[in-house]
Write a protein that holds these residues in place. Sequence first.
Motif, mmCIF file in Angstrom:
data_model
loop_
_atom_site.group_PDB
_atom_site.id
_atom_site.type_symbol
_atom_site.label_atom_id
_atom_site.label_comp_id
_atom_site.label_asym_id
_atom_site.label_seq_id
_atom_site.Cartn_x
_atom_site.Cartn_y
_atom_site.Cartn_z
ATOM 1 N N MET A 1 2.685 9.073 -6.988
ATOM 2 C CA MET A 1 1.995 9.353 -5.732
ATOM 3 C C MET A 1 1.502 8.052 -5.106
ATOM 4 O O MET A 1 1.394 7.029 -5.782
ATOM 5 N N LEU A 2 1.191 8.113 -3.835
ATOM 6 C CA LEU A 2 0.712 6.925 -3.132
ATOM 7 C C LEU A 2 -0.783 6.729 -3.395
ATOM 8 O O LEU A 2 -1.578 7.645 -3.223
ATOM 9 N N GLU A 3 -1.133 5.509 -3.796
ATOM 10 C CA GLU A 3 -2.527 5.185 -4.096
ATOM 11 C C GLU A 3 -3.160 4.292 -3.030
ATOM 12 O O GLU A 3 -4.377 4.275 -2.886
ATOM 13 N N LEU A 4 -2.315 3.541 -2.299
ATOM 14 C CA LEU A 4 -2.839 2.568 -1.342
ATOM 15 C C LEU A 4 -1.947 2.530 -0.110
ATOM 16 O O LEU A 4 -0.715 2.485 -0.228
ATOM 17 N N ILE A 5 -2.578 2.520 1.063
ATOM 18 C CA ILE A 5 -1.852 2.421 2.329
ATOM 19 C C ILE A 5 -2.292 1.155 3.038
ATOM 20 O O ILE A 5 -3.480 0.914 3.237
ATOM 21 N N GLY A 6 -1.315 0.341 3.418
ATOM 22 C CA GLY A 6 -1.597 -0.876 4.156
ATOM 23 C C GLY A 6 -1.335 -0.697 5.646
ATOM 24 O O GLY A 6 -0.404 0.011 6.028
ATOM 25 N N PHE A 7 -2.147 -1.315 6.447
ATOM 26 C CA PHE A 7 -1.969 -1.298 7.896
ATOM 27 C C PHE A 7 -1.827 -2.726 8.404
ATOM 28 O O PHE A 7 -2.599 -3.613 8.031
#
Length: 243
Positions: A1-7
């Motif tokens: 699963m995704l733990e971190l989202i970068g912008f």
Amino acid sequence: MLELIGFDGDDTLWHSEGYYQAAGAEFQAILARYIDVTDSQVQASMLATERRNLKLFGYGAKGMTLSMVETAIALTDARIEARDIHQIVQLGKTVLEHPVELLPGVREAVEAVAARHAIVLITKGDLFHQEKKVAESGLSDLFGRIEIVSEKNEATYQRVLGEFDLAPAQFAMVGNSLRSDIEPVLALGGWAVHMPYHVTWAHELETGLSGQEERLLSVDGPAGIPAAVARLGERAAASLAAP
């Protein structure tokens, strides 16, 4: 699963490239006093100069300004007058001083993603200028971490992920630049949401992507980001569950 989202910052969260494009148009108008700007291919010469200077000046308005001065001197055979050199410097200052204008719906989109994931801002460029834009954006309170980097490549993303103790497959990046925001993340095995901006610096258009990447989704604007991140999260979970 995704733990971190970068912008990404420039042209993902707030408008940026339009100010550089406007400065470029003014730069050509200055050079038109000395040369035939059509025949001299000012844009191509400027881009070549900027590329040569990236390792010295980095990205951003200051490097652009120095490259404009260098290009102007070269194309005019050093005939350009001091007052016009001064005007070119003023163009750079204008870009540095431009107001920070968020893309419509950006704050709501970032808040929605932050409600489900840890988020990090990863933006490149001149440190002072980027710090100023982050502060004036009003978004800094949403991010658990802010990374201002000199380059966005595989090594940079690998370093950031290592500091979070995460594998690339647990990370997704949201940005407008295929070259800087998308391609290196996919190369590492991460995920990405591409949100094209209506104008893009030519240097950022160069990419080896095919357009058929399974780990990449595209959206038309900020409103589509939360749903795209959710879909990538489902894909990431499914890939981990697959034998």
